[in-house]
Design a protein around this motif. Sequence first.
Motif, mmCIF file in Angstrom:
data_model
loop_
_atom_site.group_PDB
_atom_site.id
_atom_site.type_symbol
_atom_site.label_atom_id
_atom_site.label_comp_id
_atom_site.label_asym_id
_atom_site.label_seq_id
_atom_site.Cartn_x
_atom_site.Cartn_y
_atom_site.Cartn_z
ATOM 1 N N ILE A 47 -8.997 25.616 44.629
ATOM 2 C CA ILE A 47 -9.571 24.781 43.571
ATOM 3 C C ILE A 47 -8.507 24.424 42.534
ATOM 4 C CG2 ILE A 47 -11.211 24.789 41.640
ATOM 5 C CD1 ILE A 47 -13.075 26.446 43.506
ATOM 6 N N LEU A 48 -7.690 25.419 42.144
ATOM 7 C CA LEU A 48 -6.605 25.146 41.192
ATOM 8 C C LEU A 48 -5.622 24.133 41.766
ATOM 9 C CD1 LEU A 48 -5.861 28.714 39.781
ATOM 10 C CD2 LEU A 48 -6.760 26.749 38.525
ATOM 11 N N PHE A 49 -5.284 24.272 43.040
ATOM 12 C CA PHE A 49 -4.376 23.325 43.681
ATOM 13 C C PHE A 49 -4.927 21.900 43.608
ATOM 14 C CE2 PHE A 49 -3.761 21.014 47.732
ATOM 15 C CZ PHE A 49 -2.454 20.602 47.521
ATOM 16 N N MET A 50 -6.199 21.743 43.928
ATOM 17 C CA MET A 50 -6.782 20.402 43.929
ATOM 18 C C MET A 50 -6.849 19.801 42.531
ATOM 19 S SD MET A 50 -9.746 20.574 46.839
ATOM 20 C CE MET A 50 -10.420 22.161 46.433
ATOM 21 N N VAL A 51 -7.290 20.585 41.553
ATOM 22 C CA VAL A 51 -7.428 20.071 40.186
ATOM 23 C C VAL A 51 -6.062 19.739 39.604
ATOM 24 C CG1 VAL A 51 -8.124 20.697 37.834
ATOM 25 C CG2 VAL A 51 -9.621 21.217 39.768
ATOM 26 N N ILE A 52 -5.120 20.662 39.715
ATOM 27 C CA ILE A 52 -3.784 20.417 39.159
ATOM 28 C C ILE A 52 -3.084 19.294 39.921
ATOM 29 C CG2 ILE A 52 -1.523 21.463 38.707
ATOM 30 C CD1 ILE A 52 -2.998 24.123 38.309
ATOM 31 N N GLY A 53 -3.320 19.202 41.233
ATOM 32 C CA GLY A 53 -2.732 18.119 42.025
ATOM 33 C C GLY A 53 -3.239 16.754 41.598
ATOM 34 N N VAL A 54 -4.528 16.653 41.322
ATOM 35 C CA VAL A 54 -5.089 15.378 40.853
ATOM 36 C C VAL A 54 -4.522 15.020 39.476
ATOM 37 C CG1 VAL A 54 -7.228 14.275 40.060
ATOM 38 C CG2 VAL A 54 -7.182 15.499 42.236
ATOM 39 N N ILE A 55 -4.410 16.011 38.614
ATOM 40 C CA ILE A 55 -3.821 15.766 37.289
ATOM 41 C C ILE A 55 -2.368 15.313 37.436
ATOM 42 C CG2 ILE A 55 -3.097 16.888 35.134
ATOM 43 C CD1 ILE A 55 -5.631 18.654 35.419
ATOM 44 N N GLY A 56 -1.619 15.967 38.316
ATOM 45 C CA GLY A 56 -0.231 15.585 38.537
ATOM 46 C C GLY A 56 -0.093 14.186 39.099
ATOM 47 N N ALA A 57 -0.976 13.825 40.030
ATOM 48 C CA ALA A 57 -0.938 12.473 40.592
ATOM 49 C C ALA A 57 -1.284 11.440 39.528
ATOM 50 C CB ALA A 57 -1.909 12.371 41.772
ATOM 51 N N TYR A 58 -2.252 11.741 38.689
ATOM 52 C CA TYR A 58 -2.613 10.824 37.609
ATOM 53 C C TYR A 58 -1.446 10.633 36.644
ATOM 54 C CZ TYR A 58 -4.998 8.795 33.624
ATOM 55 O OH TYR A 58 -5.354 7.970 32.588
ATOM 56 N N MET A 59 -0.816 11.757 36.301
ATOM 57 C CA MET A 59 0.332 11.671 35.388
ATOM 58 C C MET A 59 1.469 10.881 36.016
ATOM 59 S SD MET A 59 0.362 15.486 33.746
ATOM 60 C CE MET A 59 1.736 15.192 32.658
ATOM 61 N N TYR A 60 1.677 11.037 37.306
ATOM 62 C CA TYR A 60 2.764 10.351 37.995
ATOM 63 C C TYR A 60 2.552 8.837 37.979
ATOM 64 C CZ TYR A 60 5.992 8.957 41.692
ATOM 65 O OH TYR A 60 6.990 8.346 42.408
ATOM 66 N N PHE A 61 1.315 8.411 38.277
ATOM 67 C CA PHE A 61 1.053 6.974 38.386
ATOM 68 C C PHE A 61 0.767 6.297 37.045
ATOM 69 C CE2 PHE A 61 0.013 8.271 42.789
ATOM 70 C CZ PHE A 61 0.955 7.478 43.435
ATOM 71 N N LYS A 62 0.226 7.019 36.084
ATOM 72 C CA LYS A 62 -0.173 6.395 34.813
ATOM 73 C C LYS A 62 0.725 6.763 33.633
ATOM 74 C CE LYS A 62 -3.839 4.331 36.336
ATOM 75 N NZ LYS A 62 -3.992 2.903 36.343
ATOM 76 N N GLY A 63 1.502 7.795 33.771
ATOM 77 C CA GLY A 63 2.296 8.240 32.631
ATOM 78 C C GLY A 63 3.729 8.503 33.018
ATOM 79 N N ASN A 64 4.199 9.631 32.631
ATOM 80 C CA ASN A 64 5.565 10.044 32.857
ATOM 81 C C ASN A 64 5.733 10.520 34.305
ATOM 82 O OD1 ASN A 64 8.146 11.007 32.698
ATOM 83 N ND2 ASN A 64 7.726 12.481 31.053
ATOM 84 N N GLU A 65 6.581 9.845 35.083
ATOM 85 C CA GLU A 65 6.764 10.203 36.496
ATOM 86 C C GLU A 65 7.357 11.592 36.664
ATOM 87 O OE1 GLU A 65 9.030 7.271 38.553
ATOM 88 O OE2 GLU A 65 7.510 5.724 38.298
ATOM 89 N N ALA A 66 8.351 11.932 35.852
ATOM 90 C CA ALA A 66 8.999 13.242 35.974
ATOM 91 C C ALA A 66 8.019 14.370 35.674
ATOM 92 C CB ALA A 66 10.208 13.320 35.044
ATOM 93 N N MET A 67 7.210 14.204 34.650
ATOM 94 C CA MET A 67 6.229 15.241 34.304
ATOM 95 C C MET A 67 5.151 15.356 35.390
ATOM 96 S SD MET A 67 5.920 17.447 32.112
ATOM 97 C CE MET A 67 4.803 18.611 31.446
ATOM 98 N N GLY A 68 4.772 14.241 35.981
ATOM 99 C CA GLY A 68 3.801 14.275 37.075
ATOM 100 C C GLY A 68 4.327 15.048 38.275
ATOM 101 N N ILE A 69 5.617 14.880 38.570
ATOM 102 C CA ILE A 69 6.230 15.618 39.683
ATOM 103 C C ILE A 69 6.240 17.119 39.383
ATOM 104 C CG2 ILE A 69 8.403 16.004 40.916
ATOM 105 C CD1 ILE A 69 8.899 12.972 40.649
#
Length: 90
Positions: A47-69
Motif C-alpha cells: 500500500i505504501l509503495f502504491m501511494v508513494i509511487g502515485v505521489i512521485g509520478a504526480y510530482m514528476y509530471f506536474k512539478g519538479n522532475e528531480a523530486m518526483g524521481i
Amino acid sequence: MEEEINNISETTEAEETVGLAKRPERHHRKPDDGKGRFFMLRQIFNILFMVIGVIGAYMYFKGNEAMGIVVFIIAMAFKMAECALRFVKK
C-alpha cells in the motif's frame, strides 16, 4: 435369475477404480493458507509503495522532475523490502 442380478449390482471397489490413478498424499507439509507470518506487513508495504509511487509520478509530471524521481525511488525501497519478505522462511 435373481442371483445374476445381485452379482451385477455388487461390483467391487477394485473394479470401479480400475484405470484411475490416485494422487499420493503429502504428509510432510502443513496446510498453508498462503499468507504466512509477514502477510500484514507485506500488505502495508504494498500500500505504501502504491501511494508513494502515485505521489512521485504526480510530482514528476506536474512539478519538479528531480523530486518526483526521488519520491519514486523511496517508493521502490518499500517494494524491495516487501519482495525480500517473500524469501523469509514462514
